[in-house]
Scaffold this motif. Structure first.
Motif, PDB file in Angstrom:
ATOM      1  N   ARG A   6      14.844  -2.286  32.179  1.00 30.59           N
ATOM      2  CA  ARG A   6      16.296  -2.136  32.356  1.00 30.59           C
ATOM      3  C   ARG A   6      16.640  -0.695  32.710  1.00 30.59           C
ATOM      4  NH1 ARG A   6      20.569  -0.954  29.370  1.00 30.59           N
ATOM      5  NH2 ARG A   6      19.398  -0.610  27.454  1.00 30.59           N
ATOM      6  N   ARG A   7      16.020   0.241  32.003  1.00 33.52           N
ATOM      7  CA  ARG A   7      16.317   1.655  32.234  1.00 33.52           C
ATOM      8  C   ARG A   7      15.648   2.188  33.510  1.00 33.52           C
ATOM      9  NH1 ARG A   7      18.766   4.356  28.069  1.00 33.52           N
ATOM     10  NH2 ARG A   7      18.942   3.225  26.108  1.00 33.52           N
ATOM     11  N   LEU A   8      14.364   1.844  33.678  1.00 34.04           N
ATOM     12  CA  LEU A   8      13.602   2.450  34.784  1.00 34.04           C
ATOM     13  C   LEU A   8      13.919   1.831  36.142  1.00 34.04           C
ATOM     14  CD1 LEU A   8      11.375   4.767  34.517  1.00 34.04           C
ATOM     15  CD2 LEU A   8      12.201   3.802  32.395  1.00 34.04           C
ATOM     16  N   SER A   9      14.411   0.584  36.160  1.00 33.18           N
ATOM     17  CA  SER A   9      14.696  -0.048  37.458  1.00 33.18           C
ATOM     18  C   SER A   9      15.840   0.672  38.170  1.00 33.18           C
ATOM     19  CB  SER A   9      15.040  -1.530  37.292  1.00 33.18           C
ATOM     20  OG  SER A   9      16.200  -1.676  36.491  1.00 33.18           O
ATOM     21  N   LYS A  10      16.574   1.487  37.416  1.00 30.87           N
ATOM     22  CA  LYS A  10      17.670   2.255  38.030  1.00 30.87           C
ATOM     23  C   LYS A  10      17.157   3.499  38.756  1.00 30.87           C
ATOM     24  CE  LYS A  10      21.290   0.766  34.813  1.00 30.87           C
ATOM     25  NZ  LYS A  10      20.552  -0.314  34.151  1.00 30.87           N
ATOM     26  N   VAL A  11      15.920   3.926  38.458  1.00 33.20           N
ATOM     27  CA  VAL A  11      15.417   5.158  39.082  1.00 33.20           C
ATOM     28  C   VAL A  11      14.141   4.984  39.919  1.00 33.20           C
ATOM     29  CG1 VAL A  11      16.453   6.686  37.335  1.00 33.20           C
ATOM     30  CG2 VAL A  11      14.115   5.874  37.018  1.00 33.20           C
ATOM     31  N   VAL A  12      13.524   3.808  39.841  1.00 33.23           N
ATOM     32  CA  VAL A  12      12.250   3.626  40.559  1.00 33.23           C
ATOM     33  C   VAL A  12      12.086   2.148  40.931  1.00 33.23           C
ATOM     34  CG1 VAL A  12      10.803   3.214  38.495  1.00 33.23           C
ATOM     35  CG2 VAL A  12       9.791   4.323  40.499  1.00 33.23           C
ATOM     36  N   ASN A  13      11.276   1.868  41.966  1.00 35.82           N
ATOM     37  CA  ASN A  13      10.985   0.474  42.345  1.00 35.82           C
ATOM     38  C   ASN A  13      10.002  -0.110  41.337  1.00 35.82           C
ATOM     39  OD1 ASN A  13      12.395   0.537  44.911  1.00 35.82           O
ATOM     40  ND2 ASN A  13      10.748   1.877  45.612  1.00 35.82           N
ATOM     41  N   ILE A  14      10.434  -1.143  40.624  1.00 32.98           N
ATOM     42  CA  ILE A  14       9.554  -1.748  39.618  1.00 32.98           C
ATOM     43  C   ILE A  14       8.964  -3.043  40.138  1.00 32.98           C
ATOM     44  CG2 ILE A  14       9.528  -2.907  37.359  1.00 32.98           C
ATOM     45  CD1 ILE A  14      10.727  -0.613  36.186  1.00 32.98           C
ATOM     46  N   VAL A  15       7.634  -3.175  40.000  1.00 37.20           N
ATOM     47  CA  VAL A  15       6.946  -4.418  40.346  1.00 37.20           C
ATOM     48  C   VAL A  15       6.353  -4.962  39.041  1.00 37.20           C
ATOM     49  CG1 VAL A  15       5.052  -5.449  41.657  1.00 37.20           C
ATOM     50  CG2 VAL A  15       6.394  -3.603  42.676  1.00 37.20           C
ATOM     51  N   PRO A  16       6.976  -6.018  38.459  1.00 31.29           N
ATOM     52  CA  PRO A  16       6.426  -6.558  37.199  1.00 31.29           C
ATOM     53  C   PRO A  16       5.251  -7.487  37.479  1.00 31.29           C
ATOM     54  CG  PRO A  16       8.524  -7.632  37.746  1.00 31.29           C
ATOM     55  CD  PRO A  16       8.188  -6.730  38.889  1.00 31.29           C
ATOM     56  N   VAL A  17       4.198  -7.354  36.685  1.00 32.18           N
ATOM     57  CA  VAL A  17       3.042  -8.245  36.845  1.00 32.18           C
ATOM     58  C   VAL A  17       2.629  -8.803  35.487  1.00 32.18           C
ATOM     59  CG1 VAL A  17       2.163  -6.971  38.877  1.00 32.18           C
ATOM     60  CG2 VAL A  17       1.263  -6.402  36.615  1.00 32.18           C
ATOM     61  N   ILE A  18       2.130 -10.046  35.510  1.00 35.18           N
ATOM     62  CA  ILE A  18       1.569 -10.625  34.277  1.00 35.18           C
ATOM     63  C   ILE A  18       0.097 -10.238  34.284  1.00 35.18           C
ATOM     64  CG2 ILE A  18       1.037 -12.749  33.013  1.00 35.18           C
ATOM     65  CD1 ILE A  18       3.450 -14.044  34.514  1.00 35.18           C
ATOM     66  N   ALA A  19      -0.300  -9.441  33.310  1.00 30.28           N
ATOM     67  CA  ALA A  19      -1.686  -8.960  33.252  1.00 30.28           C
ATOM     68  C   ALA A  19      -2.621 -10.100  32.850  1.00 30.28           C
ATOM     69  CB  ALA A  19      -1.777  -7.829  32.231  1.00 30.28           C
ATOM     70  N   LYS A  20      -3.866 -10.023  33.307  1.00 29.84           N
ATOM     71  CA  LYS A  20      -4.915 -10.977  32.915  1.00 29.84           C
ATOM     72  C   LYS A  20      -4.405 -12.417  32.961  1.00 29.84           C
ATOM     73  CE  LYS A  20      -7.643  -7.697  30.334  1.00 29.84           C
ATOM     74  NZ  LYS A  20      -8.362  -7.352  29.120  1.00 29.84           N
ATOM     75  N   ALA A  21      -3.783 -12.757  34.090  1.00 33.58           N
ATOM     76  CA  ALA A  21      -3.113 -14.061  34.219  1.00 33.58           C
ATOM     77  C   ALA A  21      -4.063 -15.244  34.091  1.00 33.58           C
ATOM     78  CB  ALA A  21      -2.376 -14.131  35.550  1.00 33.58           C
ATOM     79  N   ASP A  22      -5.399 -14.983  34.243  1.00 32.92           N
ATOM     80  CA  ASP A  22      -6.346 -16.097  34.134  1.00 32.92           C
ATOM     81  C   ASP A  22      -6.534 -16.565  32.690  1.00 32.92           C
ATOM     82  OD1 ASP A  22      -7.495 -13.606  33.708  1.00 32.92           O
ATOM     83  OD2 ASP A  22      -9.515 -14.273  34.210  1.00 32.92           O
TER      84      ASP A  22
END
Length: 325
Positions: free
Chosen positions: A170-186
């Protein structure tokens, strides 16, 4: 008129085409020759495969842990920010890649405010760029240490985002491009993964978190169509691997599971083509917002306007900028 635009008559019946396509091709070649800088930050608690994913994405050992292995490395008591740069080349494109790592994030007993040092680091890079830019004898090419992209690693719980995830994005998306990823999705079944992705998308919307690709990327209908496809995949489900396997006579980076080998091209994170877009948004939205705010602060002493009016000015300029995109 069209003839003049397409090309001028030369000796004989030859036409030399100096159309817009030739100019664009020349610019593209020059950009590829010069190369470009791309600064990527990875954030997430330890053990989520951040280093492995970076090595997988760029098909070489680019993470700090690969370059400076230290088996003794303990989780720091506070968040540290460490970066390492590489010159890499793929398909004729030269790139200075900087991977910024944030050891200690999310690993403390109390993780309240652990976004603060990261926010400060991002703003410090904007400030350094601004100082270079307003310099009278400024460099022809300003060194760019601004963070272009922040990959945020979500633990594969399969349930919902943690308060820490929501607060950070919420805070950082205002200052940088955020790419959320689900880690170790397997580690999740396909059903669990789909449910988790849908839940995360709903939570991002509910909390007003604007992640990559933001609406500013939709410059025309074609862009919107491509970006909508990407939005459906957010958060990206990622599987990283440093292991090579032989599959159909080809050596691939992947992970062996009891169902077969997962090839790492299926990580589906934004590729080379999106890097320039991500850089553009950094410059025209995030950095511009910072620049307008800072210059307004500096001009504060010279104007008799109230701070209220000045704040509205920033908002209005940011609004205008968003519409320009």
């Amino acid at each position: 008129e069209a003839d003049v635009w397409k090309g001028e008559k030369t000796h004989g019946s030859d036409f030399s085409y100096v159309g817009i396509d030739a100019i664009l091709e020349q610019m593209r070649r020059k950009a590829m020759k010069q190369g470009f800088e791309f600064n990527i930050m990875v954030v997430g608690q330890s053990g989520l495969g951040k280093s492995t994913l970076m090595n997988t994405l760029f098909k070489s050992k680019v993470s700090r842990k690969s370059v400076q292995p230290n088996p003794e490395e303990r989780i720091p008591k506070t968040i540290e920010i460490k970066s390492i740069s590489h010159d890499i080349e793929e398909k004729g494109v030269r790139m200075k890649l900087t991977v910024i790592d944030t050891p200690g994030f999310g690993d403390q007993i109390n993780n309240e405010n652990c976004w603060q040092p990261i926010m400060k680091f991002i703003n410090d890079q904007y400030e350094a760029y601004l100082q270079e830019e307003i310099n009278i004898d400024r460099k022809k090419r300003i060194p760019d240490s601004r963070v272009h992209c922040c990959i945020y690693f979500i633990p594969p719980t399969g349930h919902c985002l943690r308060p820490l995830d929501v607060e950070f994005m919420r805070r950082l998306s205002k200052v940088v491009n955020i790419v959320p990823v689900i880690a170790k999705a397997d580690t999740l079944t396909l059903e669990e993964r789909d449910y988790f992705k849908q839940t995360i998308r709903e939570e991002l919307r509910a909390n007003g978190i604007d992640v990559y690709p933001q609406k500013e990327f939709d410059e025309d209908a074609e862009d919107r169509m491509i970006n909508d496809k990407i939005r459906e995949m957010i958060p990206f489900a990622v599987v990283g691997s440093d292991q090579e396997y032989q599959v159909n006579g080809k050596r691939i980076l992947g992970r062996k599971t009891k169902w077969g080998t997962i090839e790492d091209t299926h990580t589906c994170t934004p590729g080379w083509t999106h890097m320039q877009n991500i850089k553009d948004i950094t410059g025209s939205i995030h950095y511009e917002t910072y620049r307008v705010r800072r210059l307004n602060e500096s001009n504060g002493h010279f104007t008799s306007q109230s701070s209220d009016h000045s704040a509205n000015g920033v908002a209005a300029q940011h609004e205008a900028l968003s519409h320009e995109m």
